[in-house]
Design an enzyme around this catalytic site. Structure first.
Site, PDB file in Angstrom:
ATOM      1  N   GLY A  34       0.777  -1.238   0.000  1.00  0.00           N
ATOM      2  CA  GLY A  34       0.000   0.000   0.000  1.00  0.00           C
ATOM      3  C   GLY A  34       0.805   1.282   0.000  1.00  0.00           C
ATOM      4  N   GLY A  47       3.650  -3.302  -3.966  1.00  0.00           N
ATOM      5  CA  GLY A  47       3.551  -3.423  -5.415  1.00  0.00           C
ATOM      6  C   GLY A  47       3.882  -2.103  -6.075  1.00  0.00           C
ATOM      7  NE  ARG A  48      -0.306   2.723  -5.670  1.00  0.00           N
ATOM      8  CZ  ARG A  48      -1.483   2.750  -6.327  1.00  0.00           C
ATOM      9  NH1 ARG A  48      -1.585   3.364  -7.469  1.00  0.00           N
ATOM     10  NH2 ARG A  48      -2.542   2.164  -5.803  1.00  0.00           N
ATOM     11  NE  ARG A  97      -3.501   3.621 -10.689  1.00  0.00           N
ATOM     12  CZ  ARG A  97      -3.395   4.778 -10.129  1.00  0.00           C
ATOM     13  NH1 ARG A  97      -2.916   5.796 -10.800  1.00  0.00           N
ATOM     14  NH2 ARG A  97      -3.771   4.952  -8.889  1.00  0.00           N
ATOM     15  CB  CYS A 149     -17.064   5.170 -28.535  1.00  0.00           C
ATOM     16  SG  CYS A 149     -16.304   5.030 -30.137  1.00  0.00           S
TER      17      CYS A 149
HETATM   18  N1  LLP Z   1      -1.284  -7.039  -0.713  1.00  0.00           N
HETATM   19  C1  LLP Z   1      -2.601  -7.173  -0.911  1.00  0.00           C
HETATM   20  C2  LLP Z   1      -3.343  -8.187  -0.163  1.00  0.00           C
HETATM   21  C3  LLP Z   1      -3.256  -6.334  -1.845  1.00  0.00           C
HETATM   22  O1  LLP Z   1      -4.555  -6.464  -2.033  1.00  0.00           O
HETATM   23  C4  LLP Z   1      -2.516  -5.358  -2.562  1.00  0.00           C
HETATM   24  C5  LLP Z   1      -3.158  -4.476  -3.531  1.00  0.00           C
HETATM   25  C6  LLP Z   1      -1.134  -5.265  -2.319  1.00  0.00           C
HETATM   26  C7  LLP Z   1      -0.553  -6.121  -1.387  1.00  0.00           C
HETATM   27  C8  LLP Z   1      -0.253  -4.281  -3.034  1.00  0.00           C
HETATM   28  O2  LLP Z   1      -0.628  -2.963  -2.809  1.00  0.00           O
HETATM   29  P1  LLP Z   1       0.301  -1.766  -3.318  1.00  0.00           P
HETATM   30  O3  LLP Z   1       1.598  -1.825  -2.544  1.00  0.00           O
HETATM   31  O4  LLP Z   1       0.537  -1.935  -4.758  1.00  0.00           O
HETATM   32  O5  LLP Z   1      -0.486  -0.545  -3.029  1.00  0.00           O
HETATM   33  N2  LLP Z   1      -5.671  -0.851  -9.053  1.00  0.00           N
HETATM   34  C9  LLP Z   1      -5.481   0.090  -7.975  1.00  0.00           C
HETATM   35  C10 LLP Z   1      -4.737  -0.501  -6.812  1.00  0.00           C
HETATM   36  C11 LLP Z   1      -5.366  -1.762  -6.265  1.00  0.00           C
HETATM   37  C12 LLP Z   1      -4.581  -2.417  -5.148  1.00  0.00           C
HETATM   38  C13 LLP Z   1      -5.129  -3.755  -4.793  1.00  0.00           C
HETATM   39  N3  LLP Z   1      -4.417  -4.468  -3.777  1.00  0.00           N
HETATM   40  C14 LLP Z   1      -4.799   1.336  -8.521  1.00  0.00           C
HETATM   41  O6  LLP Z   1      -4.529   1.389  -9.717  1.00  0.00           O
HETATM   42  O7  LLP Z   1      -4.560   2.292  -7.793  1.00  0.00           O
END
Ligand code: LLP
Length: 439
Positions: free
Chosen positions: A261, A297-298, A333, A365
Site C-alpha cells: 500500500g 507493489g506500486r 486508472r 467511444c
Molecule cells: N497485498 C494485498 C493483499 C493487496 O490487495 C494489494 C493491492 C497489495 C498487497 C499491493 O498494494 P500496493 O503496494 O501496490 O499498493 N488498481 C489500484 C490498486 C489496487 C490495489 C489492490 N491491492 C490502482 O490502480 O490504484
C-alpha cells in the site's frame, strides 16, 4: 474518503521532471528514461508502447530494503505481483532476492515461471477457488493468507486430502481508515477483506486444531496509495496487540505480514517515505519477536513505467483536445479512480514551449476516456509523442482490448540500452480462440 487526485496545485512540466530522477530531458534526444531516448523506442516499436526502467525498479527495491536494514528490522519483501506481472519484472525482483505475493493461480504460475520458488510465495485474496488452492498447495506454496473461517476449513480439507500441511496466516481487518480512494481502501470493517479482530482468537484456536493447516501468524493489508504512516501505525498496533493476546492464550505466533500500500507521488505529493515507514515499523514491532513480511507493489514499479503515446490529432472544439493513440483500455486508472498522471511531451522544443490548457483524451467511444482535463501543455502537433508517467503499476495489468485495440508492445530499459519484452499483439490474435457456431 480522499479523492485519488491530490488537491495541491498542479505541477508544471519542469516540476514533473525535477521530481523524477529516472527522467532526463536532452536538448536533441528529447525525454529519456534512465538515459535512453524514448524517441528511439517509439521509432523502433511504434506507439502506444509501455516502457519500464529496470534501474528504477532495482533502486526502489534497494531503497526499501536499506530503509529496514538501517532500522535493523529484518524484513522479507514479497513483491505484489498484481501491480505488474510481466515475467521480466518478476525475474528482476527475483534477482534482488524478493519473494512474491499472488492472488490467483495465474499469478502463482507466472511467478514460479519467473523462477521465484513456491516456498517464497504468499497467496492472498478474498476468494481462492478449490482448484486454485489445490494447485498452489501441490506446488508447495509458502504461505496462504486466509480471509475467513470458511476458507480456513476449505484449506485444511484440501491440504489433508493432498497429504500436506498448509502454512496459513489469518488476515485481520483492523477497521482503520487508510485515507485513500474509496475504491482501493481495504481495511475498514465495511470492506469485504479480512477477518474482524474479535473473531481472530477463536478462529486461530480452531485453525490450530485442524489437521491440514499450521497457523503461523497474522496478516494485514489496509489499502493502496497510502501517503501517511499514521493509518499503518494504528493498524500495526492492533496487529501487535493481537499477537500478544494470542500468545497469552497459549498460541504460537511466528509471522506478521504487514501488507503493501505504500503510496507514490503522482502529482508530486510526497510519496510515503521508506525511512519513516521503517522507523514506525521498528517502533511498533520492537520486542515482538515475529518474522516480518511485507507486500509492496506500486512503490516498486509505479514510477518505473511510462505509457508512451502519440498525438493522433488536435481538435479545437471550444476547448483544445489532444487525441492520443493510447486510451483508457491501456491505462485505466484515470477513468476508474480519477487518478492524476503526469504527462510530458517527448520533444525538447515542445517541452520548453509555452503551455495552455488542453484535455488529453483517447480515441475510445466513452466519455471516461480522458487522461487529463485542462492540463497545461504546449501546442502539440499530430505525431508528437507524449509520455504518461508513473504507469508501471496497475497499468498494463489492468488493460483490456476494448474497441478491438490490440495490446501494445512493452520495452525494458536497462544499463543504457533497451529490449523488447512484449511483442505488440497482432490484430488477428484478438479473435484467437473465438468460435462461430456452425462455421
Ligand atoms: N497485498 C494485498 C493483499 C493487496 O490487495 C494489494 C493491492 C497489495 C498487497 C499491493 O498494494 P500496493 O503496494 O501496490 O499498493 N488498481 C489500484 C490498486 C489496487 C490495489 C489492490 N491491492 C490502482 O490502480 O490504484
Amino acid at each position: 474518503m480522499a479523492d485519488m487526485a491530490f488537491s495541491g496545485p498542479e505541477p508544471d512540466l519542469q516540476d514533473l521532471l525535477a521530481a523524477r530522477p529516472q527522467l532526463q530531458m536532452h536538448a536533441q534526444d528529447g525525454l529519456c528514461l534512465e538515459g535512453v531516448p524514448l524517441n528511439a523506442i517509439a521509432d523502433k516499436y511504434g506507439t502506444p508502447v509501455w516502457v519500464y526502467g529496470a534501474g528504477t525498479m532495482r533502486a526502489r527495491f534497494a531503497a526499501l530494503r536499506d530503509a529496514f536494514a538501517a532500522e535493523r528490522v529484518p524484513m522479507h519483501i514479497h513483491y505484489a505481483v498484481k501491480a505488474n506481472d510481466h515475467l521480466a519484472i518478476l525475474n528482476l525482483f527475483r534477482e534482488q532476492g524478493a519473494g512474491a505475493d499472488v492472488v490467483s493461480i495465474g499469478e502463482f504460475l507466472r511467478t514460479t515461471k519467473a523462477g521465484i520458488a513456491a516456498k517464497n510465495i504468499v497467496y492472498s485474496g478474498v476468494g481462492k477457488s478449490e482448484a486454485e488452492l489445490e494447485a498452489a498447495l501441490a506446488a508447495g506454496i509458502g504461505q496462504i493468507n486466509a480471509e475467513s473461517a470458511e476458507e480456513v476449513e476449505m484449506i485444511s480439507a484440501i491440504a489433508a486430502r493432498l497429504g500436506v500441511v498448509a502454512n496459513i496466516a489469518l488476515r485481520m481487518n483492523p477497521d482503520v481508515d487508510a485515507g485513500t480512494h474509496a475504491k482501493i481502501t481495504t481495511g475498514l470493517a465495511e470492506n469485504k477483506f479480512g477477518i474482524a479482530a474479535e473473531d481472530i482468537p477463536a478462529l486461530y484456536a480452531r485453525a490450530a486444531s485442524l489437521p491440514g493447516v499450521r497457523v503461523v501468524g497474522i496478516a494485514m493489508h489496509i489499502g493502496s496509495q497510502i501517503l501517511s504512516t499514521e493509518p499503518y501505525r494504528l493498524a500495526y498496533e492492533k496487529a501487535a496487540e493481537m499477537v500478544r493476546a494470542l500468545r497469552a492464550a497459549g498460541q504460537s505466533v511466528e509471522v506478521m505480514d504487514i501488507g503493501g500500500g505504500l503510496g507514490i507521488g503522482y502529482q508530486d505529493e510526497p510519496g510515503l517515505n521508506p525511512a519513516a515507514f521503517a522507523a514506525m515499523v521498528r517502533q511498533v514491532t520492537s520486542g515482538l519477536d515475529v518474522r516480518l513480511m511485507m507486500e509492496p507493489g506500486r512503490y516498486l514499479t509505479g514510477p518505473a513505467g511510462i505509457l508512451l503515446a502519440s498525438v493522433i490529432l488536435r481538435k479545437q472544439a471550444g476547448k483544445r483536445f489532444l487525441v492520443l493513440d493510447a486510451a483508457m483500455n491501456e491505462l485505466m486508472r484515470p477513468a476508474m479512480y480519477e487518478a492524476w498522471h503526469g504527462i510530458l511531451p517527448v520533444d525538447a522544443s515542445a517541452f520548453h514551449a509555452s503551455p495552455s490548457p488542453a484535455d488529453v483524451v483517447g480515441p475510445i467511444c466513452e466519455s471516461a476516456d480522458i487522461f487529463a482535463k485542462d492540463r497545461a501543455l504546449p501546442d502539440l502537433r499530430p505525431g508528437a509523442r507524449m509520455a504518461l508517467l508513473d504507469a508501471g503499476a496497475y497499468g498494463a495489468v489492468m488493460s483490456s482490448a476494448y474497441n478491438a485495440r490490440p495490446r501494445p508492445a512493452a520495452v525494458l530499459v536497462d544499463q543504457g540500452g533497451f529490449e523488447l519484452i512484449t511483442k505488440r499483439q497482432e490484430i488477428p490474435a484478438l479473435w484467437d480462440g473465438e468460435i462461430v457456431p456452425g462455421a
